[in-house]
Write an enzyme that holds these catalytic residues in place. Sequence first.
Site, PDB file in Angstrom:
ATOM      1  N   LYS A   1     -74.478  11.990  -7.357  1.00 44.05           N
ATOM      2  CA  LYS A   1     -74.799  10.598  -7.645  1.00 44.05           C
ATOM      3  C   LYS A   1     -76.252  10.485  -7.504  1.00 44.05           C
ATOM      4  O   LYS A   1     -76.815   9.928  -8.227  1.00 44.05           O
ATOM      5  CB  LYS A   1     -74.112   9.686  -6.767  1.00 44.05           C
ATOM      6  CG  LYS A   1     -72.582   9.633  -7.348  1.00 44.05           C
ATOM      7  CD  LYS A   1     -71.484   8.500  -6.605  1.00 44.05           C
ATOM      8  CE  LYS A   1     -70.302   8.603  -7.096  1.00 44.05           C
ATOM      9  NZ  LYS A   1     -69.689   7.398  -6.617  1.00 44.05           N
TER      10      LYS A   1
ATOM     11  N   ASP B   1     -70.076   1.326  -9.364  1.00 43.93           N
ATOM     12  CA  ASP B   1     -69.425   1.229  -8.150  1.00 43.93           C
ATOM     13  C   ASP B   1     -69.315   0.141  -7.373  1.00 43.93           C
ATOM     14  O   ASP B   1     -68.174  -0.356  -6.865  1.00 43.93           O
ATOM     15  CB  ASP B   1     -69.861   2.456  -7.298  1.00 43.93           C
ATOM     16  CG  ASP B   1     -69.467   3.901  -7.461  1.00 43.93           C
ATOM     17  OD1 ASP B   1     -68.451   3.943  -8.053  1.00 43.93           O
ATOM     18  OD2 ASP B   1     -69.985   4.824  -6.963  1.00 43.93           O
TER      19      ASP B   1
HETATM   20  P1  NDP Z   1     -71.645  10.925   1.782  1.00 40.75           P
HETATM   21  O1  NDP Z   1     -71.521  12.453   1.793  1.00 40.75           O
HETATM   22  O2  NDP Z   1     -73.030  10.633   0.823  1.00 40.75           O
HETATM   23  O3  NDP Z   1     -71.774  10.023   2.941  1.00 40.75           O
HETATM   24  C1  NDP Z   1     -70.749  10.598   3.923  1.00 40.75           C
HETATM   25  C2  NDP Z   1     -70.750   9.340   5.024  1.00 40.75           C
HETATM   26  O4  NDP Z   1     -69.874   9.670   5.993  1.00 40.75           O
HETATM   27  C3  NDP Z   1     -71.934   9.447   6.004  1.00 40.75           C
HETATM   28  O5  NDP Z   1     -72.451   8.353   6.551  1.00 40.75           O
HETATM   29  C4  NDP Z   1     -71.631  10.366   7.077  1.00 40.75           C
HETATM   30  O6  NDP Z   1     -72.277  10.082   8.374  1.00 40.75           O
HETATM   31  C5  NDP Z   1     -70.295   9.901   7.355  1.00 40.75           C
HETATM   32  N1  NDP Z   1     -69.383  10.865   8.084  1.00 40.75           N
HETATM   33  C6  NDP Z   1     -68.674  11.959   7.618  1.00 40.75           C
HETATM   34  N2  NDP Z   1     -68.042  12.547   8.239  1.00 40.75           N
HETATM   35  C7  NDP Z   1     -68.040  11.903   9.476  1.00 40.75           C
HETATM   36  C8  NDP Z   1     -67.414  11.602  11.013  1.00 40.75           C
HETATM   37  N3  NDP Z   1     -66.674  13.025  11.044  1.00 40.75           N
HETATM   38  N4  NDP Z   1     -67.605  10.714  11.670  1.00 40.75           N
HETATM   39  C9  NDP Z   1     -68.460   9.856  11.449  1.00 40.75           C
HETATM   40  N5  NDP Z   1     -69.268   9.787  10.191  1.00 40.75           N
HETATM   41  C10 NDP Z   1     -68.849  10.699   9.257  1.00 40.75           C
HETATM   42  O7  NDP Z   1     -70.534  10.385   0.735  1.00 40.75           O
HETATM   43  P2  NDP Z   1     -70.423   9.214  -0.259  1.00 40.75           P
HETATM   44  O8  NDP Z   1     -70.983   8.205   0.361  1.00 40.75           O
HETATM   45  O9  NDP Z   1     -70.602   9.645  -1.591  1.00 40.75           O
HETATM   46  O10 NDP Z   1     -68.856   8.790  -0.271  1.00 40.75           O
HETATM   47  C11 NDP Z   1     -68.164   8.163   0.763  1.00 40.75           C
HETATM   48  C12 NDP Z   1     -66.533   8.201   0.704  1.00 40.75           C
HETATM   49  O11 NDP Z   1     -66.427   7.236  -0.125  1.00 40.75           O
HETATM   50  C13 NDP Z   1     -65.872   9.472   0.208  1.00 40.75           C
HETATM   51  O12 NDP Z   1     -64.725   9.423   0.643  1.00 40.75           O
HETATM   52  C14 NDP Z   1     -65.734   9.138  -1.246  1.00 40.75           C
HETATM   53  O13 NDP Z   1     -64.640   9.744  -1.881  1.00 40.75           O
HETATM   54  C15 NDP Z   1     -65.456   7.624  -1.228  1.00 40.75           C
HETATM   55  N6  NDP Z   1     -65.858   6.812  -2.584  1.00 40.75           N
HETATM   56  C16 NDP Z   1     -64.949   6.184  -3.009  1.00 40.75           C
HETATM   57  C17 NDP Z   1     -65.080   5.428  -4.452  1.00 40.75           C
HETATM   58  C18 NDP Z   1     -64.036   4.826  -5.028  1.00 40.75           C
HETATM   59  O14 NDP Z   1     -64.228   4.548  -6.270  1.00 40.75           O
HETATM   60  N7  NDP Z   1     -62.833   4.563  -4.285  1.00 40.75           N
HETATM   61  C19 NDP Z   1     -66.558   5.536  -4.948  1.00 40.75           C
HETATM   62  C20 NDP Z   1     -67.585   6.376  -4.403  1.00 40.75           C
HETATM   63  C21 NDP Z   1     -67.031   7.053  -2.996  1.00 40.75           C
HETATM   64  P3  NDP Z   1     -73.566  10.814   8.736  1.00 40.75           P
HETATM   65  O15 NDP Z   1     -74.713  10.067   8.157  1.00 40.75           O
HETATM   66  O16 NDP Z   1     -73.521  10.629  10.384  1.00 40.75           O
HETATM   67  O17 NDP Z   1     -73.429  12.290   8.372  1.00 40.75           O
END
Ligand code: NDP
Length: 281
Positions: free
Chosen positions: A70, A107
Amino acid sequence: MITGKTAVAGVTGNPIHHSLSPILHNAWLAAAGIDGVYVGFDPGAYGFERLVNGFRGGAVRGINVTLPFKEEALRLADEATEAARRAGAANVLLFPPTGRVLADNTDGLGLLRAFEVQAPNWSADRGPVTVLGAGGAARGAVAALLLAGAPQVWVVNRTVQKAEAIARALGPKVKPLPLPHAVGALRDSTAVINATSAGVGPGGGLDLPLETTPDGCVVMDMFYKPVVTPFLEQARGLGRPIVDGLEMLIGQAAPSFEAFFGRWPPAEVDVRKLALEATGQ
Ligand code: NDP
């Protein structure tokens, strides 16, 4: 029937083959009687940038973009809507005959639509909202919540520097917090939105004291496999209203469909039921 005039749109991401988007869009196309098709595009070994450049000029009307492309989608575009710029990411790319690439982000609309459908008594202007996570989805959610009138948005993230970057980009109503201090945000929030990719809830990657949220606080999980995640189960057990990520997916798909095929999807198709059936739920 697929013909020489059939309009083509689709979705790309990695992985892409289990995407529910083709199910939603093709059901809408059939019900609307549009000569169009919506397919999954795997960028494969040649990568996302080459895929996008191959579509310039309109061989394909447009694509939805999902994880992990994205942010790159926004960077590759020649023009972007304000929604995409504020979100720092694009989930829609359009390929007009001019050869330019236009980026949009639906979104945020999808998130707000999901709240409208599943928590109709909630509105963004009622008080602070907590967003868990600081990736692309979180930033898009924060931008949409501010636009919808949220007076304050807590961004709670494991890596607090990423939450601070969102605050710098989107202004003083955004308050960054490190994950261990989440309770400071939860106790006055009207809604809590999981936008992390970690499992949330008992036994999941994040274990949050959801019981510290006020009565009536709406709990939303963007993750939708399964539709009722352990986080939403926990919230439901506490009597909190819940909103699921599948409704958000449907909410972002409708304006995408309009951008690709020129009309709003027909209301009579129950695409939620089709998506649930497709995932065995
Ligand atoms: P990114 O990879 O950009 O961000 C992931 C985030 O999750 C970061 O803030 C990361 O923290 C955090 N994270 C990951 N693992 C852990 C953990 N073990 N403990 C704490 N924090 C954690 O992903 P996106 O923002 O693109 O997507 C996030 C979610 O939203 C996904 O599951 C995606 O499928 C869902 N989504 C759903 C949509 C819908 O239409 N329903 C649309 C868009 C997304 P850190 O910064 O510390 O690494």
